[in-house]
Enzyme design. Sequence first.
Site, mmCIF file in Angstrom:
data_model
loop_
_atom_site.group_PDB
_atom_site.id
_atom_site.type_symbol
_atom_site.label_atom_id
_atom_site.label_comp_id
_atom_site.label_asym_id
_atom_site.label_seq_id
_atom_site.Cartn_x
_atom_site.Cartn_y
_atom_site.Cartn_z
ATOM 1 N N CYS A 35 0.898 -1.422 -0.200
ATOM 2 C CA CYS A 35 0.042 -0.076 0.007
ATOM 3 C C CYS A 35 1.112 1.309 0.088
ATOM 4 O O CYS A 35 0.518 2.354 -0.687
ATOM 5 C CB CYS A 35 -0.866 0.053 1.072
ATOM 6 N N CYS A 87 -6.951 -3.260 6.646
ATOM 7 C CA CYS A 87 -7.893 -2.089 6.509
ATOM 8 C C CYS A 87 -8.974 -3.025 5.781
ATOM 9 O O CYS A 87 -10.068 -2.574 6.033
ATOM 10 C CB CYS A 87 -7.640 -0.906 6.190
#
Length: 363
Positions: A101, A198
């Site tokens: 990410c 997440c």
Amino acid sequence: MSERVVVCLSGGVDSSVAAALLVDAGHEVIGVFMRSGVSGEATGEKQGCCSVEDAMDARRVADLLGIPFYALDFADGFDRLVDRFVEDYARGRTPNPCVLCNRWLKFGRVLRFAREVGARRVASGHYARVVRSGERWTVARGRDASKDQSYVLSVLEQEQLAALLLPLGELRKAEVRAEAARRGLARVAEKRDSQEICFVPGDYRDLLRRRLPASADALRPGEVRDLAGVRLGEHAGTAGFTVGQRKGLGIAAPRPLYVQRTDPGRRLVVVGPREALARGGLEAVDATWLAACPADGEELPGRVQLRAHGRSHPATVARTPTGFRVRFAAPTEGAVPGQVAAVYDPRDEHLLCSGWIERVLVE
């Protein structure tokens, strides 16, 4: 020198204080929040970094600081992360989506957004420092050793590092929380640090079952065997196991057993004693060369970190045509295919290179 800076606001205390410090320094700060499109409310004991609650907290901080705020729709980018996550488990690897990410989204897509709005720099609340090593940029450990996050930035390219600002690199976590409270950012001052992936608010195996076809080898039942090949039991799918796992094996044994490897194609989980997890080395691919850029075959002394919050281990590193090879000074646990091997200088202060572990070496 004052300049326009885009700050990644996660809704947590670290990015909030980072933004505040940049405002104090006279920069023209723009706050952005990355919308994943795959997470909802953060509830209970689990805390991610991209929930609706986090977005609202990020907006409140931007309002208090008087800076513009944008919620960027990165649903397609997060979908790519999810695909890689699922693919790794299907191949018998242990993924590290948070590191990806940083490369693909936080300092990839956000950096492109920054260029579009006329900003040259991107900032975050990571506890690390960007430093020069000769003609190259690299990442040094944060002053707060207990919160150091240089490992998760180890895959950033030179262009990304050249644009990166890390205002918290010289601070300790306690100082950051105190600064947030002093500024009236009470809601984020005591907010828990993000702990969860997440896009996996629950059991990651539920995500795998949704994303993989029912016929996928990684989801099919198979055998659990010991290192000698003796059958010890059965499992419901290799995707439910990671190297080093001890709990949930469903096997009665006179001593603790740990997952040594998984083989989805053979529907096999191999277990053994903890000491068998120690490896002599590893081979890594997709290398990112930071302070070091040796010739093929050239060996460098260094220390290798295998987990975001793990300790580093003395080793020698040799460049290969596809990445690098690590030889540990002593057999070492924690080398797992799919994870990142981050190589630091012998003093364990700054990064030399990093790569994705392709396979482990017994000797």
